[in-house]
Structure formats: C-alpha cells, structure tokens
Design a protein around this motif. Structure first.
Motif, PDB file in Angstrom:
ATOM      1  N   VAL A 353      14.107  -7.657  -3.747  1.00  0.00           N
ATOM      2  CA  VAL A 353      13.564  -7.580  -2.386  1.00  0.00           C
ATOM      3  C   VAL A 353      13.538  -8.962  -1.745  1.00  0.00           C
ATOM      4  O   VAL A 353      13.950  -9.140  -0.592  1.00  0.00           O
ATOM      5  N   ASP A 354      13.046  -9.961  -2.480  1.00  0.00           N
ATOM      6  CA  ASP A 354      12.992 -11.321  -1.942  1.00  0.00           C
ATOM      7  C   ASP A 354      14.369 -11.806  -1.513  1.00  0.00           C
ATOM      8  O   ASP A 354      14.512 -12.497  -0.498  1.00  0.00           O
ATOM      9  N   LEU A 357      16.140  -9.157   1.469  1.00  0.00           N
ATOM     10  CA  LEU A 357      15.494  -9.093   2.775  1.00  0.00           C
ATOM     11  C   LEU A 357      15.254 -10.454   3.418  1.00  0.00           C
ATOM     12  O   LEU A 357      14.683 -10.525   4.503  1.00  0.00           O
ATOM     13  N   LYS A 358      15.698 -11.537   2.769  1.00  0.00           N
ATOM     14  CA  LYS A 358      15.390 -12.854   3.318  1.00  0.00           C
ATOM     15  C   LYS A 358      16.424 -13.340   4.317  1.00  0.00           C
ATOM     16  O   LYS A 358      16.211 -14.337   5.004  1.00  0.00           O
ATOM     17  N   ASN A 398       2.128  -5.341  -2.187  1.00  0.00           N
ATOM     18  CA  ASN A 398       2.585  -6.401  -1.287  1.00  0.00           C
ATOM     19  C   ASN A 398       4.059  -6.240  -0.951  1.00  0.00           C
ATOM     20  O   ASN A 398       4.464  -6.427   0.203  1.00  0.00           O
ATOM     21  N   TYR A 399       4.863  -5.888  -1.940  1.00  0.00           N
ATOM     22  CA  TYR A 399       6.299  -5.753  -1.701  1.00  0.00           C
ATOM     23  C   TYR A 399       6.637  -4.466  -0.961  1.00  0.00           C
ATOM     24  O   TYR A 399       7.613  -4.409  -0.214  1.00  0.00           O
ATOM     25  N   ARG A 401       4.903  -3.285   1.429  1.00  0.00           N
ATOM     26  CA  ARG A 401       4.675  -3.633   2.834  1.00  0.00           C
ATOM     27  C   ARG A 401       5.867  -4.397   3.405  1.00  0.00           C
ATOM     28  O   ARG A 401       6.202  -4.256   4.582  1.00  0.00           O
ATOM     29  N   LYS A 402       6.510  -5.219   2.560  1.00  0.00           N
ATOM     30  CA  LYS A 402       7.711  -5.934   3.019  1.00  0.00           C
ATOM     31  C   LYS A 402       8.824  -4.960   3.369  1.00  0.00           C
ATOM     32  O   LYS A 402       9.517  -5.106   4.377  1.00  0.00           O
ATOM     33  N   VAL A 403       9.002  -3.956   2.517  1.00  0.00           N
ATOM     34  CA  VAL A 403      10.054  -2.959   2.763  1.00  0.00           C
ATOM     35  C   VAL A 403       9.724  -2.148   4.011  1.00  0.00           C
ATOM     36  O   VAL A 403      10.599  -1.879   4.852  1.00  0.00           O
ATOM     37  N   LYS A 405       7.987  -3.082   6.550  1.00  0.00           N
ATOM     38  CA  LYS A 405       8.195  -3.961   7.700  1.00  0.00           C
ATOM     39  C   LYS A 405       9.672  -4.067   8.046  1.00  0.00           C
ATOM     40  O   LYS A 405      10.053  -4.083   9.228  1.00  0.00           O
ATOM     41  N   ALA A 406      10.522  -4.122   7.016  1.00  0.00           N
ATOM     42  CA  ALA A 406      11.967  -4.185   7.253  1.00  0.00           C
ATOM     43  C   ALA A 406      12.471  -2.913   7.929  1.00  0.00           C
ATOM     44  O   ALA A 406      13.366  -2.956   8.779  1.00  0.00           O
TER      45      ALA A 406
END
Length: 433
Positions: A353-354, A357-358, A398-399, A401-403, A405-406
């Motif tokens: 993911v890091d 998605l960066k 936490n991760y 939420r990153k997905v 958001k993407a």
C-alpha cells in the motif's frame, strides 16, 4: 550508528574544546592496554580485538550505501529500510570503522589475516564496494590492496583459497573504483561465511568447487543460483533454498539488485515455494520479508503487481491461512504460529500500500489493480481478526483508511462504483463508519 554516538563523532571535528573527550578515550585505551607487550603494540591485534563480531555482522547487512565517507551530518536510515534492518544502536558507523580498518592493515603492522576475516572486517570492506560514494569505495579498494599484501606473507593452511577468492574479485572489476551491486557484495560476504566454516557449513564443498572453476565472477548475476537448486537431497535442497532466499532478502537495495532477480526468474519461483512441501522451516515468514524488501525499492511493488499478478496471489495466500486449522499449525514443524503469519502477511500488504499509493496522480494505480488491492484488504480483515492481535488490527485500520481515501480521490472510478466499494468495505468493517 545511534544518534548519540554520531553526535559525539561529529563533535570531535567541529568543537575546539574536545580535550576532555580525547582524554577520556585515552584513559579508556590505557586501562585496556596494561598487559600489552611490545610485539602486540606493533600489530593490529589490539585494534581488531575491540571489534564486536555481532555488531559487524549487522553492519554488513545494513551497510548504508548512500552515506558518504566525509559526511559529518547526522545520518538517518530511510523509513522503508529501517523496518527491515537492525536498530541503528546496534550498527557501527562506517565513517569511523572504514578508516580504522585502513590503518589496521598498514604495511608497518603485523596483521592476523584469519582474525581479520573472522571478525567480518573483510566482508564489511567488500560490502563497501557497493557504496554510492566514490571516496568510500576508493578507501575500501585500498584496504583490500593492503590486506592482500599481508595475506601473501601470512601463515594460513587455506591461504591459497583466500588469495584465489580475492583474485577472482580483482579480475571481475572492469573499471577503476567500480561500484558493485549491493546484492553481489552481499553474495560475496555470504561466501566468506561459508569458507570460514568448512566442517560445519553444508555449502562448503559446493562453494569451493564453484570458486575453483572460474577465472572471474560475473558481477551482474548470482552464478551459483542454478547449482544450488540442482540438488537431489531434500535436506541439502532446503538448506540451499534458505541460503538463497535470505541472500535475496538481505541483498536488495536498488533497482539494479532487483534486475538480477528478474533475470534469474526468482520471483515466480519463490511465490511457488510459499506453502510448498519443499519449503524450509519458517520459510513463509522469510519469503514475506523478501517481498517487503522488494516493495521498498522504487517500482518494486509495481513490478510485482504488474508483471507477476502478485495481488491475486496474495489474496489466495490469505484465504489459505484463513481456512487453516490453528491446531494443525502447532503440529507442522515448518510453519510459523498464527500470529507470526498474520504479522508477516499484514506487513507485506502494508508495504505494498505504501508503495502503490504513494505516486502522483498521473501515475495513479490502474482501476483493476486498485480493486485487486481492495479484495486483499477485505479478506485480510478476517485473518487479522482471527489472529486476535490488537497491534496488528490497529495498523490494519490505519491502512484501510488509506485505501478508502484513495477510492474517494480516484476520479477515474465511477461514482456508483466508488460508493459500492466503500459500502463493501464498511460492511466488513462497520467501525469505519
């Protein structure tokens, strides 16, 4: 490499009032040197005796290839690498150690060549040939030159073996002060470990034959790879596999290192090894660590997802573990515990993911790949819950939420599909609402 030690090291050159510090060092050396006689004072024995083998081993594995020899700033490991390597408090500062080794092999001193190898000084010097700093590499080449001269006059039973080993390295260097791949120098340091233990290491005879049968190394690959795989004995085969996978795990730091794995077709073979009957003990954890290392390299995660269908494979791996009976894991000598497997697999997903998605918006992940990643996260949820680990669950949320958001930000996803995907995630994880 701890921050405190680096600050002391830098202060020696920056401060004009370092007399007290130098007196403290002098008193410490004098207290340790009370029994030193004249012969020992004219040799490097006292210097080498201060080197901790375990710290040197960690330093070889975590050699900061981007650290310049004359850089006097405070160095911090990149976050992606720090998670896979030893704590900086347990690693020597190579800006100090390499000049120390250079003076320790001075022509005017007697050098115990066996002790120099056993304390991993030779391995660290060879690893330094992969440094990005030309001055660091030049110093390492000079150390090898000085050590080679001492080796020629040394009294060692296997002296010719070590001479041939250094000759092979010298014959493989095509240009002055050449920079070698970190994977290749890691390979050479592992060969040194094998040669040091002829009676204990199962690879000794194979490595010795490998060294004797060539005039030079190919620095763009790992030539012994096929030889290690062509083994009919299961025990030896498992040992060889462990040696190779840990080599690849620890030796990847750049795209050049990753290219070697691609050329050798290592990635699909290691994917097939996962959960295989031929795997070595705790292989799955090591394999996950290797893929985490690949994901930490620029374009590494994209390569896995694009060229090797890695996300669907990872989805199936998680399903396999999710359906495993925990009682069966306890009776399987090769398997890790449920919580260890969950930690390894989750760390791998988080690393992907890091990396995936960066990128900037113009390099956004293709829609199909994003959906594959969402599928992985949905099935990972049940596996994390099954592991009953609060710490893993916290990282997992936490991760997620990153997905999510993407998904909201990706303008290529139709609104109706984005809503459907978010609802699917929330259905599995209602606490995100």
């Amino acid at each position: 490499m701890s921050r405190e030690d680096q600050e002391k090291f830098v202060s020696i050159e920056r401060s004009s009032k370092y007399g007290e510090l130098l007196r403290g060092i002098k008193q410490n050396l004098e207290s340790q040197a009370k029994e030193v006689n004249f012969k020992e004072q004219s040799s490097s024995k006292f210097v080498l005796a201060q080197i901790n083998k375990k710290l040197m081993k960690e330093t070889v594995s975590a050699f900061p290839i981007d650290l310049a020899l004359n850089d006097r700033s405070i160095y911090s490991y990149p976050k992606a690498r720090l998670a896979l390597q030893a704590s900086p408090d347990r690693i020597y500062d190579v800006r100090f150690v390499m000049p120390l080794l250079y003076h320790a092999v001075s022509p005017s001193l007697f050098v115990d060549c066996r002790d120099f190898i056993a304390r991993r000084c030779l391995a660290l010097t060879i690893t330094g040939l992969s440094s990005e700093d030309p001055q660091m590499r030049a110093l390492c080449y000079k150390i090898l030159e000085r050590y080679y001269e001492h080796l020629l006059s040394a009294l060692l039973i296997d002296k010719q073996l070590w001479i041939n080993f250094l000759d092979l390295i010298r014959n493989s260097i095509s240009t002055p002060n050449a920079r070698l791949r970190f994977l290749f120098t890691t390979f050479l340091s592992r060969i040194i470990d094998v040669l040091l233990h002829p009676e204990k290491d199962k690879l000794y005879e194979l490595v010795k034959e490998f060294l004797a049968g060539r005039p030079r190394f190919r620095v763009d690959t790992i030539e012994i790879y096929d030889d290690l795989l062509l083994c009919s004995d299961v025990d030896y085969y498992n040992h060889n596999l462990r040696w190779l996978v840990t080599l690849f795990r620890d030796g990847i730091q750049s795209q050049n290192d990753l290219k070697v794995l691609v050329d050798l077709n290592v990635i699909p073979q290691v994917m097939c090894l996962y959960n295989s009957e031929l795997r070595f003990s705790r292989a799955n954890e090591t394999i996950c660590s290797m893929f985490i290392r690949i994901a930490s390299v620029d374009t590494g995660a994209t390569l896995l997802a694009k060229e090797y269908s890695f996300l669907p494979w990872l989805h199936q791996v998680i399903l396999f573990h999710l359906n495993q009976n925990p009682d069966e894991l306890k009776t399987d000598a090769k398997s890790e515990s449920l919580i260890d497997i969950a930690k390894s697999v989750s760390s791998l997903v988080f690393a992907l993911v890091d990396s995936l998605l960066k990128g900037p918006d113009e390099d956004a992940m293709p829609l199909a790949r994003l959906i594959e990643l969402i599928n992985v996260f949905i099935v990972l949820h049940d596996f994390v819950i099954k592991s009953k680990s609060a710490s893993i669950l916290e990282y997992y949320l936490n991760y997620v939420r990153k997905v999510a958001k993407a998904i909201r930000k990706d303008g290529r996803i139709p609104d109706k599909l984005a809503v459907h995907l978010l609802e699917l995630i929330k259905a599995k994880m209602p606490y995100l609402s």
